[in-house]
Design a protein around this motif. Sequence first.
Motif, short mmCIF file in Angstrom:
data_model
loop_
_atom_site.label_atom_id
_atom_site.label_comp_id
_atom_site.label_asym_id
_atom_site.label_seq_id
_atom_site.Cartn_x
_atom_site.Cartn_y
_atom_site.Cartn_z
N THR A 87 0.66 -1.21 0.02
CA THR A 87 -0.05 -0.09 -0.07
C THR A 87 0.69 1.44 0.05
O THR A 87 1.62 1.56 0.85
CB THR A 87 -0.87 -0.07 1.26
OG1 THR A 87 -1.63 -1.18 1.16
CG2 THR A 87 -1.80 1.27 1.23
N ASP A 104 -6.51 -3.33 -0.45
CA ASP A 104 -5.98 -4.04 0.79
C ASP A 104 -7.02 -4.40 1.68
O ASP A 104 -7.35 -5.35 2.09
CB ASP A 104 -4.84 -3.43 1.31
CG ASP A 104 -3.60 -3.23 0.43
OD1 ASP A 104 -3.44 -4.20 -0.38
OD2 ASP A 104 -2.77 -2.62 0.68
N ASP A 123 -5.46 5.67 -2.66
CA ASP A 123 -6.69 5.17 -2.16
C ASP A 123 -7.04 4.14 -2.84
O ASP A 123 -7.73 2.84 -2.35
CB ASP A 123 -8.02 6.41 -2.41
CG ASP A 123 -7.94 7.30 -1.46
OD1 ASP A 123 -8.61 8.46 -1.39
OD2 ASP A 123 -7.32 7.29 -0.59
N ASP A 150 -4.83 1.57 -4.26
CA ASP A 150 -4.14 0.40 -3.30
C ASP A 150 -5.00 -0.05 -2.06
O ASP A 150 -5.04 -1.06 -1.71
CB ASP A 150 -2.72 0.75 -3.14
CG ASP A 150 -2.12 0.77 -4.85
OD1 ASP A 150 -2.72 0.06 -5.68
OD2 ASP A 150 -1.16 1.27 -4.59
N SER A 151 -5.01 1.38 -1.14
CA SER A 151 -5.47 0.93 0.15
C SER A 151 -6.89 0.25 0.20
O SER A 151 -7.05 -0.69 0.94
CB SER A 151 -5.75 2.36 0.78
OG SER A 151 -6.14 2.31 2.27
#
Length: 254
Positions: A2, A13, A7, A9-10
């Motif tokens: 991350t 996850d 946002d 990638d976050s």
Amino acid sequence: MTTPGNDVDSDTDLLTAVRAGDTAAYGTLYERHHAAARSFAFGLARDPADADDLVAETFAKLFASLRAGRGPLVAFRAYLHTTMRHVCYQRARSDRRLEFTDDLSRYDAGEPYTDPALERLERSFAAAAFRQLPARWRDVLWQTEVEGSTPAELAPQMGLTPNAVAVLAHRAREGLRSLYLQQHVTAAEHPECRWAGDRLGPQVRGRLAARDTHRMRTHLGRCAECRGRLDEIREIDGFRHSPYRQRDHAGTAG
């Protein structure tokens, strides 16, 4: 890994964590996207209580999907908005089927009732579909369906014969209907389901490309979820056969 401030990638996850059973991760997604979801809901349901109910039901539906191993892998907000439109449409259709046995007016035909929430949603779907059409199709639809021009009147300015204008208008209407139906399709997770979902509108309207027919038939034969989505789109097509009615959407589609 991350990346701070990223946002996408976050969210990815967090979605993975929710699937693994981390309910706190879904709480983070809720906090991050709740304000945007509520703002979007007010475009579908003007009453604050209805908008809040719509947000709650949508988040609950997505949570159940993720815990069952379905739902989005990426682009959570886009999937959230698509699901909310779908939930709103389903609620509006269900409300229209309600009957109150202590209401004697049910025996009186009275004046036809149009659900405002459903109408707003349908207009948004029609407008989104209209914007996706080629410019030439948009022009001929606007001139014939909104302005009321005849093919003979349009032929000189379009450089076509009246018959060619009529054919073009027919193709544009069919294209609009297919794209309109596509607005009701909820995004799928599996790549093959996404492929099929992107073509359910043309499938219902009998305009699926010949090269895709066998692949679609094979997929529908083994995917119960996509068969259900197809049945739903068919019902919508019968329920709202003409999404773009003359002058009704003049202020929305432009």
